[in-house]
Design an enzyme around this catalytic site. Structure first.
Site, PDB file in Angstrom:
ATOM      1  N   GLY A  43       0.848  -1.155   0.014  1.00 13.82           N
ATOM      2  CA  GLY A  43      -0.093   0.002  -0.219  1.00 13.82           C
ATOM      3  C   GLY A  43       0.773   1.330   0.080  1.00 13.82           C
ATOM      4  O   GLY A  43       0.335   2.415  -0.589  1.00 13.82           O
ATOM      5  N   ASP A 101      -6.207   2.971   9.652  1.00 13.74           N
ATOM      6  CA  ASP A 101      -7.750   2.803   9.768  1.00 13.74           C
ATOM      7  C   ASP A 101      -8.221   2.415  11.300  1.00 13.74           C
ATOM      8  O   ASP A 101      -8.192   3.140  11.928  1.00 13.74           O
ATOM      9  CB  ASP A 101      -8.207   1.675   8.781  1.00 13.74           C
ATOM     10  CG  ASP A 101      -9.492   1.594   8.606  1.00 13.74           C
ATOM     11  OD1 ASP A 101     -10.476   2.411   8.853  1.00 13.74           O
ATOM     12  OD2 ASP A 101      -9.879   0.361   8.028  1.00 13.74           O
ATOM     13  N   LYS A 129      -8.118   7.557   9.158  1.00  6.73           N
ATOM     14  CA  LYS A 129      -9.417   7.729   9.343  1.00  6.73           C
ATOM     15  C   LYS A 129      -9.712   7.581  10.957  1.00  6.73           C
ATOM     16  O   LYS A 129      -9.764   6.496  11.578  1.00  6.73           O
ATOM     17  CB  LYS A 129     -10.077   6.319   8.835  1.00  6.73           C
ATOM     18  CG  LYS A 129     -10.262   6.172   7.323  1.00  6.73           C
ATOM     19  CD  LYS A 129     -11.197   4.914   7.033  1.00  6.73           C
ATOM     20  CE  LYS A 129     -10.887   4.617   5.324  1.00  6.73           C
ATOM     21  NZ  LYS A 129     -11.355   2.980   5.288  1.00  6.73           N
ATOM     22  N   VAL A 151     -11.292   3.802   0.599  1.00  7.32           N
ATOM     23  CA  VAL A 151     -10.765   4.803  -0.690  1.00  7.32           C
ATOM     24  C   VAL A 151      -9.500   3.849  -1.305  1.00  7.32           C
ATOM     25  O   VAL A 151      -9.190   2.766  -0.886  1.00  7.32           O
ATOM     26  CB  VAL A 151      -9.911   5.812  -0.021  1.00  7.32           C
ATOM     27  CG1 VAL A 151     -10.893   6.716   0.589  1.00  7.32           C
ATOM     28  CG2 VAL A 151      -9.218   5.457   1.230  1.00  7.32           C
TER      29      VAL A 151
HETATM   30  P1  IMP Z   1      -5.772  -0.907  10.029  1.00  7.16           P
HETATM   31  O1  IMP Z   1      -5.264  -2.092  10.393  1.00  7.16           O
HETATM   32  O2  IMP Z   1      -7.385  -1.135  10.406  1.00  7.16           O
HETATM   33  O3  IMP Z   1      -5.468   0.179  10.649  1.00  7.16           O
HETATM   34  O4  IMP Z   1      -5.830  -1.108   8.410  1.00  7.16           O
HETATM   35  C1  IMP Z   1      -4.680  -0.736   7.800  1.00  7.16           C
HETATM   36  C2  IMP Z   1      -4.346  -1.398   6.534  1.00  7.16           C
HETATM   37  O5  IMP Z   1      -5.734  -1.590   5.974  1.00  7.16           O
HETATM   38  C3  IMP Z   1      -4.032  -0.322   5.556  1.00  7.16           C
HETATM   39  O6  IMP Z   1      -2.504  -0.392   5.467  1.00  7.16           O
HETATM   40  C4  IMP Z   1      -4.448  -0.802   4.294  1.00  7.16           C
HETATM   41  O7  IMP Z   1      -3.801  -1.722   3.532  1.00  7.16           O
HETATM   42  C5  IMP Z   1      -5.828  -1.287   4.672  1.00  7.16           C
HETATM   43  N1  IMP Z   1      -6.970  -0.290   4.456  1.00  7.16           N
HETATM   44  C6  IMP Z   1      -7.622   0.415   5.312  1.00  7.16           C
HETATM   45  N2  IMP Z   1      -8.794   1.256   4.972  1.00  7.16           N
HETATM   46  C7  IMP Z   1      -8.643   0.959   3.678  1.00  7.16           C
HETATM   47  C8  IMP Z   1      -9.207   1.854   2.554  1.00  7.16           C
HETATM   48  O8  IMP Z   1     -10.257   2.523   2.719  1.00  7.16           O
HETATM   49  N3  IMP Z   1      -8.948   1.417   1.197  1.00  7.16           N
HETATM   50  C9  IMP Z   1      -7.982   0.312   1.039  1.00  7.16           C
HETATM   51  N4  IMP Z   1      -7.049  -0.107   1.779  1.00  7.16           N
HETATM   52  C10 IMP Z   1      -7.451   0.103   3.232  1.00  7.16           C
HETATM   53 MG    MG Z   2      -1.761  -1.804   3.349  1.00  4.26          MG
END
Ligand code: IMP
Ligand code: MG
Length: 171
Positions: A43, A101, A129, A151
């Site tokens: 990403g 996120d 987010k 997104v």
């Molecule tokens: P977290 O562990 O929930 O913070 O998620 C982090 C990872 O989820 C990021 O590095 C992204 O790869 C993926 N991710 C979270 N939200 C999105 C989004 O809106 N679009 C695409 N990938 C996302």
């Molecule tokens: Mg990622």
């Protein structure tokens, strides 16, 4: 998979401007410190490519491949798909991620890197987010706060598609 058909949430031009600003702030902060910048892949690859060209202090670059999402859902666990190539011990580690996120992914990655005993660990994420956060993790540098929408583009995918869209869009 079709690209977003609405207008960009964050245009290419705004991303360029923000990466330049972040590059300056990060360069000032790490002046005279041994710096290792690690991009969380896939990403953060495009973000990292633009950001590190705006970092003007000496630095090393590495990548770490992790997987945390399947489609539009967080899988709730992360899988490490690679190991660091460069040893972070004795260096200041800056982790680059595409988006924070829930914050679970970056928390686990920070925990993973602590065992290498770097001099410090800081994080820089292109997107944030805040409404979705679980726990207290916060990035040290942030590109943009965004609403709770899925997104894509500029490295972010949906089922591995749409990473190549040159701006951030919503589906
Ligand atoms: P977290 O562990 O929930 O913070 O998620 C982090 C990872 O989820 C990021 O590095 C992204 O790869 C993926 N991710 C979270 N939200 C999105 C989004 O809106 N679009 C695409 N990938 C996302
Ligand atoms: Mg990622």
């Amino acid at each position: 998979m079709n690209p977003p058909n609405s207008k960009p949430l964050i245009s290419r031009r705004r991303i360029q401007k923000r990466t330049a600003e972040l590059g300056i702030e990060i360069s000032v902060y790490y002046q005279d410190k041994p710096l290792l910048v690690t991009a969380i892949c896939n990403g953060a690859l495009l973000f990292a490519a633009d950001l590190i060209r705006n970092i003007t202090v000496p630095m090393q670059f590495d990548t770490l491949a992790v997987e945390s999402y399947i489609g539009e859902q967080s899988s709730g666990e992360i899988r490490f798909r690679s190991q660091p190539k460069l040893d972070p011990s004795g260096k200041h580690l800056l982790l680059l991620d595409d988006i924070i996120d829930t914050g679970l992914t970056i928390s686990k990655i920070i925990e993973y890197y602590q065992k290498f005993k770097p001099l410090s660990i800081k994080t820089c994420a292109l997107l944030n987010k805040p409404s979705r956060r679980q726990g207290t993790v916060q990035a040290d540098w942030l590109g943009f706060d965004i609403p709770d929408k899925f997104v894509v583009g500029y490295g972010l995918d949906c089922n591995e598609y749409l990473r190549n869209i040159p701006y951030i869009g919503t589906l």
